[in-house]
Design an enzyme around this catalytic site. Structure first.
Site, PDB file in Angstrom:
ATOM      1  N   ASN A 145       8.624  -5.958 -12.306  1.00 31.13           N
ATOM      2  CA  ASN A 145       9.290  -6.556 -11.321  1.00 31.13           C
ATOM      3  C   ASN A 145       8.651  -7.898 -10.930  1.00 31.13           C
ATOM      4  OD1 ASN A 145      10.586  -4.294 -11.561  1.00 31.13           O
ATOM      5  ND2 ASN A 145       9.836  -3.353  -9.487  1.00 31.13           N
ATOM      6  N   ASP A 146       7.521  -7.962 -10.778  1.00 34.03           N
ATOM      7  CA  ASP A 146       6.384  -9.011 -10.404  1.00 34.03           C
ATOM      8  C   ASP A 146       5.994  -9.680 -11.545  1.00 34.03           C
ATOM      9  OD1 ASP A 146       6.463  -9.131  -7.405  1.00 34.03           O
ATOM     10  OD2 ASP A 146       5.183  -7.038  -7.488  1.00 34.03           O
ATOM     11  N   ARG A 200      -0.326   4.096  -5.201  1.00 30.07           N
ATOM     12  CA  ARG A 200      -0.859   2.904  -5.081  1.00 30.07           C
ATOM     13  C   ARG A 200      -1.200   2.446  -3.783  1.00 30.07           C
ATOM     14  NH1 ARG A 200       3.915  -1.568  -6.541  1.00 30.07           N
ATOM     15  NH2 ARG A 200       4.357  -1.004  -4.267  1.00 30.07           N
ATOM     16  N   GLU A 213       0.725  -7.053 -12.915  1.00 28.68           N
ATOM     17  CA  GLU A 213       1.838  -7.669 -12.507  1.00 28.68           C
ATOM     18  C   GLU A 213       1.722  -9.036 -12.193  1.00 28.68           C
ATOM     19  OE1 GLU A 213       3.308  -5.493  -8.896  1.00 28.68           O
ATOM     20  OE2 GLU A 213       1.105  -5.237  -8.044  1.00 28.68           O
ATOM     21  N   CYS A 244       5.823   0.731 -14.699  1.00 24.96           N
ATOM     22  CA  CYS A 244       6.479   1.312 -13.489  1.00 24.96           C
ATOM     23  C   CYS A 244       7.440   0.260 -12.646  1.00 24.96           C
ATOM     24  CB  CYS A 244       5.301   1.924 -12.494  1.00 24.96           C
ATOM     25  SG  CYS A 244       4.357   0.552 -11.859  1.00 24.96           S
ATOM     26  N   ARG A 280       4.643   4.192  -3.688  1.00 26.04           N
ATOM     27  CA  ARG A 280       4.681   2.935  -2.923  1.00 26.04           C
ATOM     28  C   ARG A 280       4.214   3.301  -1.594  1.00 26.04           C
ATOM     29  NH1 ARG A 280       9.225   1.465  -6.519  1.00 26.04           N
ATOM     30  NH2 ARG A 280       8.847  -0.306  -7.353  1.00 26.04           N
TER      31      ARG A 280
END
Ligand code: PEP
Ligand code: MG
Length: 580
Positions: free
Chosen positions: A456-457, A334, A433, A504, A298
Site C-alpha cells: 500500500n505504501d 506491528r 514499504e 501484507c 495494526r
C-alpha cells in the site's frame, strides 16, 4: 435512478437505506440577551445539565455490565463536572457579564479551558480537555435540541454515506448495523477501505459527490464487485441485485469449503495465508476463514480512539488476547504506525503540511521514547502468551532499523532486571514499504528475521501517488513495471539472506496478482480474512513452475496496462475470474 462509479474497496453487494454521516458540528448560535433574561438563560442551562446528567446515569445503568471500568470512570468524571457548582457559577457569571445567550457562554468558557489544558505539560491535564469537550457537547446538544450522535449508537441497519470516514469513526461504528459504505473520498488502500474489508462490509469509495447526491432515507445499492453505487433504483434493478446478492453469498459459502485445506500449489509448495487485523475482536474471523495466523496486526488502532494513549497494561491485554486466541499460530504485531491518515489528536499534534511523508510510524516512535518503550514493554511481556513476531513499520534504512533494535534490546534488559519473563529468540522483522528500504533490502536482510512488503505504501511512494486521493487513484498501479521490479528485488534479497518474505499490503489479496506473487517466490500472503479463501483457491490450482513462467512473461512487458491486460486474460481464461 442514478448510477455513480467509484473504487471497489470491499467486495460484496449491499442494499439498504441511506444514512448520511457528517463530521461538521452545527454552529453554536450567538445572540444578545437582556439583563432581565439572565435568570431564564440560567434556567435553560440548569435544565440542559439535568438532562445531560440523566442521560449519563442511564448510560451508566444500562451499560454497567458491558462497559469496562475505565469507561465507567469516564462517565463518572463527566457526572462530577456537570454537578460541579463552580462550573455552574462560572456560566452564570459569563451570561450576566457579557449578556449573550448561554450556548455561546458555555462554548466560549469551555474553549478557553480546553486551550489552557492543551498547552499544559501534564499528560493527564491534556487528556482532561477531551472530557470537557464531551461534556460541553452533551449540554449543548440539549440546549440546541440536537441529537448527539456516534456511529457506535446506530440502531437501525443502514448504508453509511459520507464525504469521508475517519479511521477512528470506522473503527467505532456499530458494525452489525452497517450494511454498506459509500464515500466521496478515499482509495482502495486507504485505511477506511482496509477496515471495511476487515469487517466484511461492502464498500465503494472515491465516488466524488455521492454524499451530496444521496439523502437520508433513500434506497441505495452498493455493488462493490463492479465499483458502483445506484441511488434510488427502480424495481427491476432492485430485483436483479437481490438475485446477485444471493448468488454472491452462495459463492462465499462455496469458498468456505476450502477452510481446512492448505494453500499448497499442485507441485507441493506451501504458501502461508494469514490475516491482517486492526482490533483484537477480529481474531474470531481469522479462525473462521482458516487463516494460518496473523500476518499484520495494526496496533495503532488501539491508539486511535478518543481516549488517547493506552497504558502499557491496556496494550499488554490486547496483545495477550490475540496471542492466546491463536495458541498454535504465529501472530505478527506491528509497532505503532501513527501518522499519514491515522491521526490521534489526543496523542500528538500531527497536523503537518505533508503527513504522508512526515512524522509517521517508526519516525514518530523513535522521537517519542516513552510511547515506544511502553509499547515494546507490552509486546515483550506478551511474548510468553503465544507465538509472537514483532515488526517495525516504515523502515527507510539501516540506521532506523538499528535504533529500533537498540530500543528493543534495552527494554528487554529492563524487563529481565525486573524479573519479568520474555520469550527467547523472538523473530523481529520489518516492513518494506519505503523504496529506499527495498533498494537496500540486501543490507537490511542481514539484521532482521523476516520481511513483509507493505505494497500500500510501497506503491504510493514508488509512483508518488497518494493512496487516499480519489483524483489520482487511476495512477495507483500495482502492476507498474517499476513496482514489480522492486517486489522481485526484495524477495530475491530476502531469500539470498535466508529469511522468509511475506506481503501484507492489499496486493496480497488481489486474485489477479496471486500467480505472479507465487511465481516471484513470496512465502506468505497476509490480507483481510475474508480474502483468504479466494487466494487459496488459485494457489491450489497452479504449480510453481507455471507461476514462474507467468512472472517471466510479465516482467518482459513494458507498462502497467500491458501487465494488467496479460493477467486479466490469464486469470479469465484459466480461472474464469471476472474482473471489473
Ligand atoms: C502497507 O503499507 O502496505 C501496509 C500493510 O501498512 P498500512 O496499510 O497500515 O500502511
Ligand atoms: Mg504501510
Amino acid at each position: 435512478m442514478e448510477t455513480v462509479t467509484g473504487i471497489s474497496a470491499s467486495p460484496g453487494i449491499a442494499i439498504g437505506t441511506v444514512f448520511i454521516h457528517t463530521h461538521d458540528a452545527p454552529a453554536v448560535p450567538r445572540y444578545a440577551v437582556s439583563a432581565d433574561s439572565v435568570d431564564a438563560e440560567m434556567e435553560r442551562f440548569r435544565e440542559a445539565a439535568r438532562n445531560a446528567v440523566a442521560e449519563l446515569e442511564e448510560l451508566r445503568r444500562n451499560g454497567a455490565q458491558e462497559i469496562d471500568e475505565d469507561k465507567l470512570a469516564i462517565l463518572d468524571s463527566h457526572l462530577l463536572m456537570l454537578r460541579d457548582t463552580a462550573f455552574h457559577d462560572q456560566v452564570e457569571r459569563g451570561i450576566s457579564e457579557s449578556l449573550v445567550n448561554v450556548e455561546w457562554v458555555l462554548y466560549q468558557s469551555v474553549q478557553l479551558l480546553v486551550d489552557k489544558l492543551n498547552s499544559s505539560q501534564s499528560e493527564d491535564l491534556r487528556q482532561r480537555s477531551s472530557d470537557l469537550h464531551d461534556v460541553c457537547n452533551r449540554v449543548l446538544s440539549h440546549l440546541m435540541n440536537r441529537k448527539r450522535f456516534s456511529l457506535a449508537d446506530l440502531e437501525d441497519e443502514i448504508v453509511l454515506v459520507a464525504h469521508d470516514l475517519l479511521p477512528s469513526d470506522a473503527i467505532a461504528m456499530n458494525k452489525r448495523k452497517v450494511r454498506g459504505i459509500a464515500t466521496d473520498a478515499g482509495g482502495r488502500t486507504s485505511h477506511t477501505a482496509i477496515i471495511a474489508r476487515s469487517f466484511e462490509i461492502p464498500a465503494v469509495l472515491g465516488l466524488s459527490y455521492v454524499s451530496r447526491m444521496a439523502e437520508n432515507g433513500d434506497t441505495i445499492i452498493i455493488d462493490s464487485n463492479h465499483g458502483r453505487v445506484i441511488l434510488d433504483p427502480d424495481q427491476k434493478t432492485l430485483d436483479d441485485y437481490e438475485r446477485q446478492s444471493r448468488a454472491w453469498h452462495q459463492h462465499e459459502v462455496q469458498l468456505m469449503r476450502l477452510h481446512d485445506l492448505p494453500a499448497e500449489t499442485r507441485d507441493g509448495k506451501l504458501i502461508s495465508l494469514k490475516a491482517n487485523i486492526e482490533v483484537p475482536e477480529e481474531v474470531e474471523s481469522v479462525i473462521t476463514h482458516g487463516g494460518d495466523g496473523v500476518g499484520l496486526y495494526r496496533s495503532e488502532f488501539l491508539f486511535l480512539g478518543s481516549r488517547g494513549l493506552p497504558s502499557e497494561e491496556e496494550q499488554f491485554d490486547a496483545y495477550r488476547r490475540v496471542l492466546e486466541a491463536l495458541p498454535s499460530k504465529p501472530v505478527t504485531i506491528r509497532t505503532l504506525d501513527l501518522g499519514g491518515d491515522k491521526v490521534a489528536h489526543e496523542i500528538a499534534d500531527l497536523d503537518e503540511q505533508n503527513p504522508i511523508l512526515g512524522w509517521r510510524a517508526i519516525r514518530f516512535c523513535l522521537s517519542n521514547p516513552d510511547v515506544f518503550r511502553s509499547q515494546l514493554r507490552a509486546l515483550l511481556r506478551s511474548s510468553v502468551c503465544g507465538n509472537l513476531n514483532i515488526m517495525f513499520p516504515m523502515i527507510s534504512g539501516l540506521e532506523e532499523l538499528q535504533q529500533a533494535l537498540e530500543f528493543l534490546e534495552e527494554v528487554e534488559r529492563e524487563l529481565k532486571a525486573e524479573g519479568k519473563p520474555v520469550k527467547k529468540d523472538l523473530p523481529v522483522g520489518i516492513m518494506i514499504e519505503v523504496p529506499s528500504a527495498a533498494m537496500v533490502s540486501d543490507i537490511l536482510a542481514r539484521k532482521t528475521s523476516f520481511f513483509s512488503v507493505g505494497t500500500n505504501d510501497l506503491i504510493q511512494y514508488t509512483i508518488a501517488v497518494d493512496r487516499g486521493n480519489e483524483r489520482i487513484a487511476h495512477l495507483y498501479e500495482p502492476f507498474h513495471p517499476g513496482v514489480l521490479r522492486m517486489l522481485k528485488l526484495v524477495v530475491d534479497n530476502g531469500h539470498a539472506a535466508g529469511i522468509p518474505v511475506a506481503m501484507c499490503g492489499e496486493m496480497a489479496a488481489d486474485p489477479l496478482a496471486t500467480v505472479l506473487l507465487v511465481g516471484l517466490g513470496y512465502d506468505e500472503l497476509s490480507m483481510s480474512a475474508g480474502g483468504i479463501a479466494e487466494v487459496k483457491q488459485i494457489i491450489r490450482a497452479i504449480s510453481v513452475r507455471e507461476a514462474e513462467e507467468v512472472v517471466g512473461e510479465a516482467m518482459e512487458l513494458d507498462s502497467f496496462r500491458e501487465v494488467d491486460r496479460y493477467l486479466r486474460h490469464l486469470m479469465g481464461d484459466r480461472f474464469g475470474l471476472e474482473t471489473a
